[in-house]
Design an enzyme around this catalytic site. Sequence first.
Site, mmCIF file in Angstrom:
data_model
loop_
_atom_site.group_PDB
_atom_site.id
_atom_site.type_symbol
_atom_site.label_atom_id
_atom_site.label_comp_id
_atom_site.label_asym_id
_atom_site.label_seq_id
_atom_site.Cartn_x
_atom_site.Cartn_y
_atom_site.Cartn_z
ATOM 1 N N ARG A 61 27.214 44.408 19.938
ATOM 2 C CA ARG A 61 27.919 45.062 21.050
ATOM 3 C C ARG A 61 27.137 44.897 22.356
ATOM 4 O O ARG A 61 27.677 45.021 23.449
ATOM 5 C CB ARG A 61 28.176 46.546 20.726
ATOM 6 C CG ARG A 61 28.987 47.274 21.777
ATOM 7 C CD ARG A 61 29.718 48.500 21.255
ATOM 8 N NE ARG A 61 28.953 49.290 20.317
ATOM 9 C CZ ARG A 61 27.966 50.134 20.647
ATOM 10 N NH1 ARG A 61 27.625 50.305 21.914
ATOM 11 N NH2 ARG A 61 27.325 50.818 19.712
ATOM 12 N N TYR A 115 50.955 41.768 35.802
ATOM 13 C CA TYR A 115 51.349 41.732 34.393
ATOM 14 C C TYR A 115 51.704 43.152 33.904
ATOM 15 O O TYR A 115 51.044 44.125 34.287
ATOM 16 C CB TYR A 115 50.188 41.137 33.586
ATOM 17 C CG TYR A 115 50.341 41.243 32.100
ATOM 18 C CD1 TYR A 115 51.440 40.702 31.449
ATOM 19 C CD2 TYR A 115 49.376 41.889 31.333
ATOM 20 C CE1 TYR A 115 51.579 40.807 30.079
ATOM 21 C CE2 TYR A 115 49.499 41.986 29.961
ATOM 22 C CZ TYR A 115 50.615 41.451 29.346
ATOM 23 O OH TYR A 115 50.754 41.561 27.997
ATOM 24 N N ASP A 188 42.864 38.516 39.211
ATOM 25 C CA ASP A 188 43.205 38.002 37.883
ATOM 26 C C ASP A 188 43.632 36.544 38.080
ATOM 27 O O ASP A 188 44.685 36.269 38.651
ATOM 28 C CB ASP A 188 44.337 38.848 37.288
ATOM 29 C CG ASP A 188 44.698 38.436 35.866
ATOM 30 O OD1 ASP A 188 44.551 37.236 35.551
ATOM 31 O OD2 ASP A 188 45.147 39.292 35.088
ATOM 32 N N LYS A 213 44.910 32.789 27.195
ATOM 33 C CA LYS A 213 45.887 31.859 27.783
ATOM 34 C C LYS A 213 45.257 30.476 27.964
ATOM 35 O O LYS A 213 44.860 29.871 26.994
ATOM 36 C CB LYS A 213 46.427 32.443 29.087
ATOM 37 C CG LYS A 213 46.787 33.926 28.997
ATOM 38 C CD LYS A 213 47.851 34.210 27.956
ATOM 39 C CE LYS A 213 48.154 35.693 27.910
ATOM 40 N NZ LYS A 213 48.872 36.095 26.709
#
Length: 401
Positions: A61, A115, A188, A213
Amino acid sequence: MNDLEMCRLATRAVHAGTRTPRPDFTPAVVPIHPSVTYLYDQMENLDGVFAGTHPGYVYSRYGNPTVTALEEAAAILEGGEAALAFASGMAAVHAALLAVGARAGSTVVAAQDVYGATYALLDKLLRSQGVETRFVDVTDLQAVEAACAELQPAALLVETISNPLLKVADLAALAQAAHHHGAAFLVDNTFATPCLVQPLALGADVVIHSATKYLGGHGDALGGVVVTSAALHKELFEVLKVTGGNLGPQEAWLVLRGVKTLPLRMRQHCKNALAVAWWLEEHPQVRRVYYPGLASHPQHALAGRLFQGQDYGGVVSFDLAEAGQERVFRLFESLRLCLPATTLGDVCTLALYPAHASHRALSAEERARIGIGDGLVRLSVGIEVVEDIIGDLAQALDACL
Ligand SMILES: Cc1ncc(COP(=O)(O)O)c(C=O)c1O
């Protein structure tokens, strides 16, 4: 690494990411490190890694060598000082907002057609936690300036090319407006990718990607990346350590492999998308086509300047004339090559119906206000032979009449 920084983007994409030398050999491809924890002969060294004074890893982590390789690649491609990878694009958007100070009592100004999940994150979850968001049309610079002047927001958040209406943001002008009012400027860049534009060079403080993507590009890994300065990276790391939206090493490796062919794929996506957009514009069943590469696009000139007149992205949206859900569903069920699937940026052509997928979280009224109609279709144009893509769209448009 210094030599790589001198190279052109397509060369950087192939070689970026750690190639860590071992005492006797160096793997040419970064290995997948599934180990959650790491051992040191000297406890002092482990203590040093915890303190950040000794290089290494302690617990996944807090960092993982395969994930680091992807982060290095993302930073190199976007021209940032540092990057952090996340389990999804949404985890990246959320952490970036928290890192720049989206807290109870603060405000955010965001593009009105971001989005759908980003919209819902701001409008529902963060609002319920005391963060107020004002959604504005970011192509209206005066409206952005006025909102920033009034609210003095912690962040201005935009998409370089918006999802799904493909509006183009004037990044340099928006950076100025944000900074003038003390806001961090978050971009973004999922749809544009660093192949079209590198927002940090135009004044952005933070660049976000859904790595699911184009960066990954093959529909086999969910991920997100945030690229930023060394100072903001520290804030972001503090968020990641306690929220734990980490990217796993398998996914990091898949995305990194995708990154190697990103410039090659993007060139073909963009070439095909332009041809599909031109073809759709002439189609009698299509009322309107949204694509920044078309002369009819309201920000075509801006897109030409921003993307240096070459490529305009791989996504094309269009309004099916006098259509609603029933006809769009018939269109999707008639497709034989293009896939009716809920993602974008893959090598294959994908069709999505925003009203029931990416923007489902919005009410019909919210969608209508933004301009997402019931006949709007989003195509993520793949890298197949474009005549095959157009042939499939032609037969499906005939079949759904
Ligand atoms: C522009 C944009 N940003 C962020 C996201 C969220 O990414 P993810 O699905 O990887 O969480 C998406 C997803 O489609 C997107 O299109």
